[in-house]
Design a protein around this motif. Structure first.
Motif, PDB file in Angstrom:
ATOM      1  N   HIS A 117      10.637  -1.053  -2.340  1.00 31.80           N
ATOM      2  CA  HIS A 117       9.218  -0.750  -1.693  1.00 31.80           C
ATOM      3  C   HIS A 117       8.626  -1.617  -0.897  1.00 31.80           C
ATOM      4  O   HIS A 117       7.786  -1.352  -0.126  1.00 31.80           O
ATOM      5  N   ASN A 121       6.019   1.055   3.294  1.00 28.61           N
ATOM      6  CA  ASN A 121       4.739   0.958   3.554  1.00 28.61           C
ATOM      7  C   ASN A 121       4.004  -0.021   4.071  1.00 28.61           C
ATOM      8  O   ASN A 121       3.284  -0.797   3.553  1.00 28.61           O
ATOM      9  N   SER A 313      11.208   8.798   4.747  1.00 29.38           N
ATOM     10  CA  SER A 313      11.067   8.237   3.534  1.00 29.38           C
ATOM     11  C   SER A 313      11.948   6.848   3.210  1.00 29.38           C
ATOM     12  O   SER A 313      11.775   6.205   2.346  1.00 29.38           O
ATOM     13  N   THR A 319       6.427   7.834  -0.644  1.00 33.27           N
ATOM     14  CA  THR A 319       5.153   8.659  -0.975  1.00 33.27           C
ATOM     15  C   THR A 319       4.973   9.556   0.016  1.00 33.27           C
ATOM     16  O   THR A 319       4.099  10.640  -0.180  1.00 33.27           O
TER      17      THR A 319
ATOM     18  N   THR B 133      -5.734   4.679  -1.894  1.00 30.41           N
ATOM     19  CA  THR B 133      -4.911   4.304  -0.702  1.00 30.41           C
ATOM     20  C   THR B 133      -5.313   3.199  -0.343  1.00 30.41           C
ATOM     21  O   THR B 133      -4.605   2.449   0.819  1.00 30.41           O
ATOM     22  N   ASN B 138      -0.228   1.526  -4.936  1.00 30.62           N
ATOM     23  CA  ASN B 138       0.003   2.928  -5.162  1.00 30.62           C
ATOM     24  C   ASN B 138       0.877   3.436  -4.234  1.00 30.62           C
ATOM     25  O   ASN B 138       1.315   4.540  -4.639  1.00 30.62           O
ATOM     26  N   PHE B 139       1.350   3.097  -3.073  1.00 29.53           N
ATOM     27  CA  PHE B 139       2.425   3.494  -2.384  1.00 29.53           C
ATOM     28  C   PHE B 139       3.974   2.978  -2.830  1.00 29.53           C
ATOM     29  O   PHE B 139       4.842   3.638  -2.422  1.00 29.53           O
ATOM     30  N   ILE B 143       9.066   7.435  -6.888  1.00 29.44           N
ATOM     31  CA  ILE B 143       8.729   8.831  -6.991  1.00 29.44           C
ATOM     32  C   ILE B 143       8.516   9.689  -7.850  1.00 29.44           C
ATOM     33  O   ILE B 143       9.412   9.061  -8.923  1.00 29.44           O
ATOM     34  N   ASN B 346       3.826  15.328  -3.878  1.00 28.67           N
ATOM     35  CA  ASN B 346       3.546  14.106  -3.457  1.00 28.67           C
ATOM     36  C   ASN B 346       2.936  13.236  -4.481  1.00 28.67           C
ATOM     37  O   ASN B 346       1.990  13.593  -5.114  1.00 28.67           O
ATOM     38  N   THR B 347       3.356  11.838  -4.689  1.00 31.56           N
ATOM     39  CA  THR B 347       3.216  11.169  -5.780  1.00 31.56           C
ATOM     40  C   THR B 347       1.483  10.718  -5.972  1.00 31.56           C
ATOM     41  O   THR B 347       0.953  10.614  -6.890  1.00 31.56           O
ATOM     42  N   LEU B 348       1.078  10.272  -4.655  1.00 31.08           N
ATOM     43  CA  LEU B 348      -0.229   9.957  -4.506  1.00 31.08           C
ATOM     44  C   LEU B 348      -1.159  11.031  -5.027  1.00 31.08           C
ATOM     45  O   LEU B 348      -2.201  10.658  -5.540  1.00 31.08           O
TER      46      LEU B 348
END
Lengths: 468, 468
Positions: A117, A121, A313, A319, B133, B138-139, B143, B346-348
């Protein structure tokens, strides 16, 4: 009719109880007539019935042969291309339990399918998300009905155009990730009972979806040098009435190879000759390290036979869960299918991607990402090369973030996975990618991580388990 | 066998060319034997074949009757409950074209299925999204694999518990919206060729999914007073081998009624007696105005026959696209299906909902939302009551944000929709909700909007078109 069924059933029993071996020649039609006293038509009907069930196959001018249900992958040994029809598919529970087992945060994620990750992002994208969420108006927009955000489709179409693939925004349908795109494409092109052709070693999602849709699955083995075996492909489409192929040809998951343009051209030619559709899973297309981005099969497709599926993705982060399919004339059919499932991919995420890509941040991010993935994978590779016991092989290709390890043949990678998960280390055994379970001694290792003490300890432990 | 097929075919022709009318009694088996000279077995086989095709139905101790393929909704006229098997389903293109037509921002959204955005997306939730955000971490989370975010499932389970429905987080599967939940549930419970039972007037998604899955659809008409016709329900499940029902019983879309607890209890009793599953579409459960939230069928379900589906899309906004199903023992099957389509909601968005709900903002928001929806709908209702020409009826119920209008029978609501869309006004014609096209003179009007000049002008124009 009765007599031919009876004959077919008795031959079927001989195959199933092993009296007739794989690739053994059946008596010729004439021999069988003489032997049985049945009419030529009866014998022919029986053989054709067995062929349609995938139990035997015909070779021009040679006659009928018993089909092989299990064909070993031979990436590094002698190569005998064999085409297989898979009688029954059952991989769902295996995959499900596997994914659950590697989910907890204490598991070292060498078995994960997602890249590190920290490399995704990008800050600019997070900043755009932050700006969008600060304005209530961005939540009050209408849902992006299929085919999805027009601006995003335009940007994706432009990216195809830059590779010499003329594309209109209306060719593209936005989906909730690449798997959604692949699933919708296969639904649009097939009905239960149809024959599809898969690579023998492939992302497990393909098996799961085929199982769900009640499709007959034929597989071709990988070619030890080229990755894709064009000879086996030709044999498969001549033997079975294949309607759709589902291939991954760039930075193949799990093995890693990228198929040459020469072979892609040959695949396209055969698809066109036989009017077979191809669903191309190209989710790693941006993660090739050497030179320019490899061409997709869409490039070679003159007749709209290729449905090209990809997503953000693996390059921007899970996300987002935004994928797409180059659906061309199947666009409307796929949109209909979306209207009965997810309706729409996330609107806010689509808006964020539009801003990110249109301001040229995506290309910059991809350059950095590829450099980091290549660098991290090289460290893993050097460590494995130095420390793996003899009898192991490392398949290392210029793309993606996986290494594919071949272990000594007495080691079951499934057993190894089960041991390692007890030690909080996740690895992906070959059984996840090969439903025939013929490959039992390979591992897919996710090498996208920085070489920390934790990672080094986990890799050391993995090697110790192999050496035991 | 031949003779019975021949007899079945000839009776089928009589039905199809109208010689035998709907609900007309067929000759008794004995009469038919005498009349035709065929054996009792032949006649019985023919009748059973016709029954299995849904062309005739049997009534205990009375004999066989011609099935009615088209049964008018009679919410306000005399009521004749009729159960129908639908020979062919084709609503997909109609729905698709409709949704595209009302999408442009210049179309006044009286035909929309979504509530007024301005009443959704509460500031507190937007603020939480903004905070989430701002933090890259958080991103970078994994998943949310099926069944989805544990905290969110726990909060949803608690809400069931508050209604006296004992629920564990593991009973819940998070989905990408309610339609995804409904679609996955129907996939899990059925295979092609199975019989399902729908209300005659229903959200179009049900028809689309049934079509895709190759299901045989039986419908029961609405009851003019009760909304749900328990007598027709009983008749349907006695006539056809129904495997699954799909009902909406609270703030029904499009009509608006909420079924009484007494009838829900009776439905549950019959489901249990016949061991039939129910997929309950309860997406409007929070939008009932009078007293407490109406009970779902899950409350009356002692044997895990009810899969209860809902979402946050109609209460918090369509940007979130988070729904769920109370799947109980079907949880794992549904998760398997998710692993081959969207993988994860969506996870967020799931994280944001957890924070919003756990801090008690959701209940407060729902109170305000219901008050505003009720207020806005009342203004629409008063205006229609005063200005609609005679011959029209308004179906107004204490819940949701739709009014269901019955127009004079000579008016086709489809033609009206086509005229109005030319004038940039969207309305939802009854044909979208009733595949048999028997109802041709109803409109669903979205009344969630503030009574602005623009809305008043659009409603005025709508009424002028009806009066013409």
């Amino acid at each position: 009719m009765y007599k031919s069924e009876q004959l077919a059933n008795s031959i079927k029993q001989l195959i199933e109880n092993g009296s007739l071996k794989a690739n053994e020649k059946l008596p010729s039609l004439r021999d069988q007539v003489n032997r049985s006293g049945l009419s030529l038509m009866t014998v022919l009907n029986a053989y054709q019935e067995l062929e349609s069930q995938g139990l035997i196959y015909s070779v021009e001018k040679s006659g009928y042969f018993v089909a092989e249900l299990f064909s070993p992958l031979s990436l590094s040994s002698t190569h005998n291309p064999t085409v297989s029809l898979n009688a029954k598919i059952e991989i769902n529970s295996l995959v499900f339990n596997y994914l659950k087992s590697i989910q907890p945060s204490e598991i070292v994620p060498l078995g994960s399918a997602f890249p590190n990750h920290e490399l995704l992002n990008p800050p600019k994208l997070i900043q755009i998300m932050g700006q969008l969420t600060r304005n209530k108006k961005n939540f009050e927009q209408n849902i992006n009905l299929p085919p999805g955000n027009f601006e995003l489709r335009k940007l994706i179409a432009q990216r195809y155009g830059m590779q010499g693939i003329p594309t209109q925004p209306d060719d593209i349908v936005i989906t909730s990730g690449c798997l959604d795109a692949l699933n919708l494409s296969l639904q649009a092109l097939t009905k239960a009972g149809d024959y599809i052709l898969l690579q023998e070693t492939i992302f497990y999602g393909a098996w799961q979806i085929a199982e769900r849709l009640g499709l007959k699955v034929v597989t071709i083995p990988e070619h030890p040098q080229e990755g894709f075996d064009i000879e086996a492909f030709e044999q498969a489409i001549q033997t079975y009435p294949i309607k759709v192929c589902w291939f991954m040809l760039n930075c193949h998951n799990p093995i890693g190879f990228t198929v040459s343009e020469k072979i892609k051209f040959q695949i396209a030619k055969l698809l066109h000759e036989h009017q077979i559709y191809l669903i191309e899973d190209d989710v790693y297309e941006e993660l090739f390290y050497r030179g320019t981005k490899p061409l997709s099969m869409k490039y070679f497709d003159q007749q709209n036979l290729v449905l090209h599926c990809s997503s953000f993705s693996k390059t921007l982060g899970s996300t987002f869960r935004i994928g797409w399919v180059y659906a061309g004339k199947f666009s409307e059919h796929i949109q209909h299918l979306q209207l009965m499932s997810t309706i729409s991919a996330n609107t806010l995420m689509q808006n964020a991607l539009v801003e990110f890509i249109s301001n040229h941040h995506y290309e910059k991010h991809l350059r950095v990402l590829r450099r980091n993935l290549e660098k991290n994978k090289r460290i893993f590779f050097e460590y494995f090369k130095k420390n793996l016991p003899t009898g192991c092989e490392i398949h290392n290709y210029a793309g993606g973030y996986f290494l594919w390890l071949t272990l000594p043949s007495h080691i079951s990678s499934m057993t190894l996975y089960e041991h390692l998960i007890q030690q909080n280390i996740g690895v992906a055994p070959s059984q996840l990618f090969n439903v025939q379970q013929a490959q039992k001694n390979h591992l897919r290792i996710n090498c996208s991580f920085s070489w920390t003490i934790e990672i080094e300890m986990a890799v050391k432990q993995l090697i110790a388990n192999i050496s035991d």
